[in-house]
Design an enzyme around this catalytic site. Structure first.
Site, PDB file in Angstrom:
ATOM      1  N   GLU A  96       2.139  39.846  14.968  1.00 48.02           N
ATOM      2  CA  GLU A  96       1.522  39.352  13.421  1.00 48.02           C
ATOM      3  C   GLU A  96       3.162  39.053  12.580  1.00 48.02           C
ATOM      4  O   GLU A  96       4.055  38.751  13.046  1.00 48.02           O
ATOM      5  CB  GLU A  96       1.603  41.005  12.860  1.00 48.02           C
ATOM      6  CG  GLU A  96       0.627  42.200  13.652  1.00 48.02           C
ATOM      7  CD  GLU A  96       0.832  43.634  12.729  1.00 48.02           C
ATOM      8  OE1 GLU A  96      -0.476  43.862  13.044  1.00 48.02           O
ATOM      9  OE2 GLU A  96       2.145  43.812  12.326  1.00 48.02           O
ATOM     10  N   CYS A 109       7.585  35.728   7.369  1.00 48.04           N
ATOM     11  CA  CYS A 109       8.511  36.416   8.791  1.00 48.04           C
ATOM     12  C   CYS A 109       7.164  36.363   9.391  1.00 48.04           C
ATOM     13  O   CYS A 109       6.680  36.106  10.007  1.00 48.04           O
ATOM     14  CB  CYS A 109       8.239  37.816   7.481  1.00 48.04           C
ATOM     15  SG  CYS A 109       8.853  38.806   8.997  1.00 48.04           S
ATOM     16  N   CYS A 116       8.440  44.211  21.849  1.00 45.99           N
ATOM     17  CA  CYS A 116      10.076  44.576  21.968  1.00 45.99           C
ATOM     18  C   CYS A 116      10.617  45.245  22.160  1.00 45.99           C
ATOM     19  O   CYS A 116       9.836  46.134  22.560  1.00 45.99           O
ATOM     20  CB  CYS A 116      10.268  44.840  20.753  1.00 45.99           C
ATOM     21  SG  CYS A 116      11.799  44.638  20.173  1.00 45.99           S
ATOM     22  N   CYS A 120      14.938  50.364  18.468  1.00 43.45           N
ATOM     23  CA  CYS A 120      14.581  50.888  17.472  1.00 43.45           C
ATOM     24  C   CYS A 120      14.371  51.915  16.906  1.00 43.45           C
ATOM     25  O   CYS A 120      12.806  51.990  17.047  1.00 43.45           O
ATOM     26  CB  CYS A 120      15.121  49.586  16.707  1.00 43.45           C
ATOM     27  SG  CYS A 120      15.611  48.601  17.234  1.00 43.45           S
ATOM     28  N   CYS A 123      11.458  51.305  13.756  1.00 43.47           N
ATOM     29  CA  CYS A 123      10.697  50.336  13.597  1.00 43.47           C
ATOM     30  C   CYS A 123       9.562  50.654  14.525  1.00 43.47           C
ATOM     31  O   CYS A 123       9.803  51.425  15.593  1.00 43.47           O
ATOM     32  CB  CYS A 123      11.688  48.997  13.972  1.00 43.47           C
ATOM     33  SG  CYS A 123      10.877  48.221  14.615  1.00 43.47           S
ATOM     34  N   GLY A 167       9.729  41.648  17.604  1.00 45.04           N
ATOM     35  CA  GLY A 167      10.595  41.154  19.028  1.00 45.04           C
ATOM     36  C   GLY A 167      11.973  40.922  18.666  1.00 45.04           C
ATOM     37  O   GLY A 167      12.303  40.551  17.179  1.00 45.04           O
ATOM     38  N   HIS A 224      22.429  48.623   9.385  1.00 44.20           N
ATOM     39  CA  HIS A 224      21.913  50.158   9.220  1.00 44.20           C
ATOM     40  C   HIS A 224      23.244  51.282   9.796  1.00 44.20           C
ATOM     41  O   HIS A 224      22.165  52.673   8.878  1.00 44.20           O
ATOM     42  CB  HIS A 224      20.188  49.921   9.833  1.00 44.20           C
ATOM     43  CG  HIS A 224      19.382  48.999  10.009  1.00 44.20           C
ATOM     44  ND1 HIS A 224      19.248  48.877   8.698  1.00 44.20           N
ATOM     45  CD2 HIS A 224      19.151  48.356  10.898  1.00 44.20           C
ATOM     46  CE1 HIS A 224      18.502  47.280   8.799  1.00 44.20           C
ATOM     47  NE2 HIS A 224      18.691  47.201  10.361  1.00 44.20           N
ATOM     48  N   CYS A 341       9.046  45.768   6.402  1.00 41.68           N
ATOM     49  CA  CYS A 341       9.860  45.345   6.939  1.00 41.68           C
ATOM     50  C   CYS A 341      10.206  46.487   7.799  1.00 41.68           C
ATOM     51  O   CYS A 341       9.961  47.820   7.178  1.00 41.68           O
ATOM     52  CB  CYS A 341      11.430  45.662   6.352  1.00 41.68           C
ATOM     53  SG  CYS A 341      13.036  45.657   7.663  1.00 41.68           S
TER      54      CYS A 341
END
Length: 351
Positions: A96, A109, A116, A120, A123, A167, A224, A341
């Protein structure tokens, strides 16, 4: 789409290799440069479009090569104008990409991997398996497609590119840098590297390699949390790339390139949103020359995190600003179509 495995993607060849191949097959060497310009400057997806080549020459290269371009399999537009695209790759995999329009810029983006491997916890992509790296042309193609959306929907050129999609870019190092080379080259899209940002979850040795390679694009760290205990909880990569190691690597990068780093900091409700968390972040910015993007969290089905309330987020930002930190609060864009995001996960049905 059928996987094209019997012929090589012509975009794997350098301009010198193309010139050599043409002369070896009875053609003028300069035809190789013409082909290279069609591929990277004019972004064609078929040999038929190379109209300054004879039909015989086009048939010759078609016998030996393909252009494994991607297709926009599905496109969605958010209420705020954000456009998310599902890009189908030549082998049927989907990634995407997102166009984020604003009054002063048009940002693409783009994704660097199918899935990935970093897991995390906040995400959506982190809950997918990593299937493979994208090659340079597949990242370049995303930029071209999104640039065309900017022109078509907003009558405005693309101004910025962020490698913040699916990724971890630094785990696909060679292809990411090669894609940026084509995007920034005068023989390619001729965009300024200062308009490009590569975002990493934090792989210290590869950040140092960026410094050694003296890259000219911007670097962002998905931070973060500014203490190891909290960061370990949400980003397992931190267990092997501690904040001390990252600070050393980022300072090395800064010394080599002169490019200030951006810290991206998603504020989660009752996790990393206190003034003590802000103090830890402030202390970390004193170790590394950086600006801070505070990001609203975009909830996903796989995780229980919630966005901090607006008042708490504003106080967090004010704490940093009062101490001289350059802070920008990045509001969510495209949340209603899972384009914001951390939300990219190929959830939609594609044609």
């Amino acid at each position: 789409m059928t996987v094209k495995q019997d012929k090589q993607d012509i975009r794997k060849l350098s301009v010198d290799q193309l010139k050599s191949w043409m002369t070896e097959h009875g053609e003028k060497g300069f035809r190789g440069k013409q082909i290279y310009e069609w591929i990277w400057k004019k972004s064609v997806s078929s040999f038929a479009e190379m109209t300054n080549l004879s039909l015989a020459t086009r048939e010759l290269i078609d016998q030996h090569f393909v252009i494994n371009s991607l297709d926009v399999s599905k496109q969605q537009q958010s209420n705020d104008g954000t456009i998310k695209s599902a890009f189908r790759l030549y082998d049927g995999n989907i990634v995407e990409g997102v166009l984020i329009p604003a009054t002063d810029r048009m940002t693409a983006c783009v994704s660097s991997q199918v899935g990935c491997s970093l897991t995390c916890k906040f995400c959506a992509t982190g809950y997918m398996d990593r299937k493979r790296n994208l090659d340079a042309a597949e990242m370049y193609d995303q930029v071209v497609a999104i640039a065309r959306q900017a022109e078509g929907s907003f009558k405005s050129p693309l101004t910025n590119i962020v490698y913040m999609g699916m990724g971890e870019p630094l785990l696909n190092y060679v292809n990411v840098l090669k894609s940026i080379e084509h995007i920034t080259s005068p023989e390619g899209l001729n965009m300024s590297p200062k308009r490009i940002t590569v975002s990493t979850a934090g792989i210290a040795k590869m950040i140092k390699k960026l410094g050694d390679d003296e890259v000219r694009f911007r670097l962002a760290l998905s931070l973060h949390a500014a203490n190891d205990e909290k960061r370990n909880q949400i980003m397992p990569i931190n267990e092997s790339n501690s904040l001390d190691n990252l600070a050393d690597a980022l300072n090395y990068f800064y010394k080599k390139t002169g490019n200030r780093i951006t810290f991206e900091y998603i504020v989660f409700n009752n996790f990393n949103d206190t003034l003590e968390d802000a103090r830890e972040l402030w202390e970390f910015t004193k170790r590394v020359p950086a600006r801070v993007n505070i990001i609203e969290y975009n909830p996903i089905a796989e995780a229980d995190f919630k966005n901090a309330d607006a008042d708490r987020l504003d106080k967090f930002a004010a704490f940093l600003e009062d101490r001289g930190v350059s802070v920008h609060i990045r509001r969510s864009r495209g949340k209603d179509i899972d384009a914001a995001c951390g939300q990219l996960a190929n959830k939609q049905t594609v044609a």
